[in-house]
Scaffold this motif. Structure first.
Motif, PDB file in Angstrom:
ATOM      1  N   ALA A   1       9.120   9.226   8.229  1.00  0.00           N
ATOM      2  CA  ALA A   1       7.999   9.957   7.657  1.00  0.00           C
ATOM      3  C   ALA A   1       8.453  10.605   6.353  1.00  0.00           C
ATOM      4  CB  ALA A   1       7.506  11.012   8.624  1.00  0.00           C
TER       5      ALA A   1
ATOM      6  N   LYS B   1       9.349   0.853  -2.837  1.00  0.00           N
ATOM      7  CA  LYS B   1       9.098   0.809  -1.397  1.00  0.00           C
ATOM      8  C   LYS B   1      10.236   0.089  -0.665  1.00  0.00           C
ATOM      9  CE  LYS B   1       5.285   0.031   1.780  1.00  0.00           C
ATOM     10  NZ  LYS B   1       5.890  -0.603   2.875  1.00  0.00           N
TER      11      LYS B   1
ATOM     12  N   GLU C   1       2.067  15.094   4.128  1.00  0.00           N
ATOM     13  CA  GLU C   1       2.683  13.816   4.477  1.00  0.00           C
ATOM     14  C   GLU C   1       2.251  12.776   3.449  1.00  0.00           C
ATOM     15  OE1 GLU C   1       2.618  10.869   8.258  1.00  0.00           O
ATOM     16  OE2 GLU C   1       2.948  12.998   8.688  1.00  0.00           O
ATOM     17  N   TRP C   2       3.162  11.875   3.125  1.00  0.00           N
ATOM     18  CA  TRP C   2       2.882  10.844   2.127  1.00  0.00           C
ATOM     19  C   TRP C   2       3.250   9.494   2.709  1.00  0.00           C
ATOM     20  CZ3 TRP C   2       6.619   8.904  -1.961  1.00  0.00           C
ATOM     21  CH2 TRP C   2       5.975   8.073  -2.877  1.00  0.00           C
ATOM     22  N   THR C   3       2.346   8.535   2.592  1.00  0.00           N
ATOM     23  CA  THR C   3       2.578   7.188   3.112  1.00  0.00           C
ATOM     24  C   THR C   3       2.499   6.186   1.959  1.00  0.00           C
ATOM     25  OG1 THR C   3       1.535   7.843   5.186  1.00  0.00           O
ATOM     26  CG2 THR C   3       1.824   5.489   4.803  1.00  0.00           C
TER      27      THR C   3
END
Length: 92
Positions: free
Chosen positions: A2, A87, A78-80
């Protein structure tokens, strides 16, 4: 893994900021869960951590910039990441 993003908006106190900059950077640099951090062109800062929001918030409560009154606003979320060349480099 996460990721948690943090945006700091700073108070305009350049002398106080200069006085506490080394302690602030040393503190952040000592955090094992810090992925990236740095100032932005608008005078704020972006920090990215691995972990949970509550844990990151507790860590940042000890930031010397906070104790010195330099942080006007702190947003933690939170960052997705879903796209981008970093990435795969970050193993996301």
């Amino acid at each position: 893994m996460a990721l948690v993003a943090v945006v700091y908006a700073y108070n305009d106190l350049p002398d106080v900021r200069a006085e506490h900059l080394d302690a602030h950077r040393g503190f952040l640099g000592s955090q094992d869960t810090l992925v990236l951090s740095g100032p932005t062109s608008d005078g704020s800062a972006l920090l990215v951590f691995e972990g949970e929001i509550a844990t990151v918030e507790a860590i940042l409560d000890d930031d010397p910039f906070l104790a010195a009154g330099l942080i006007k606003e702190r947003r933690i979320f939170e960052w997705t990441p879903v796209l981008g060349s970093w990435k795969s480099q970050l193993g996301l």
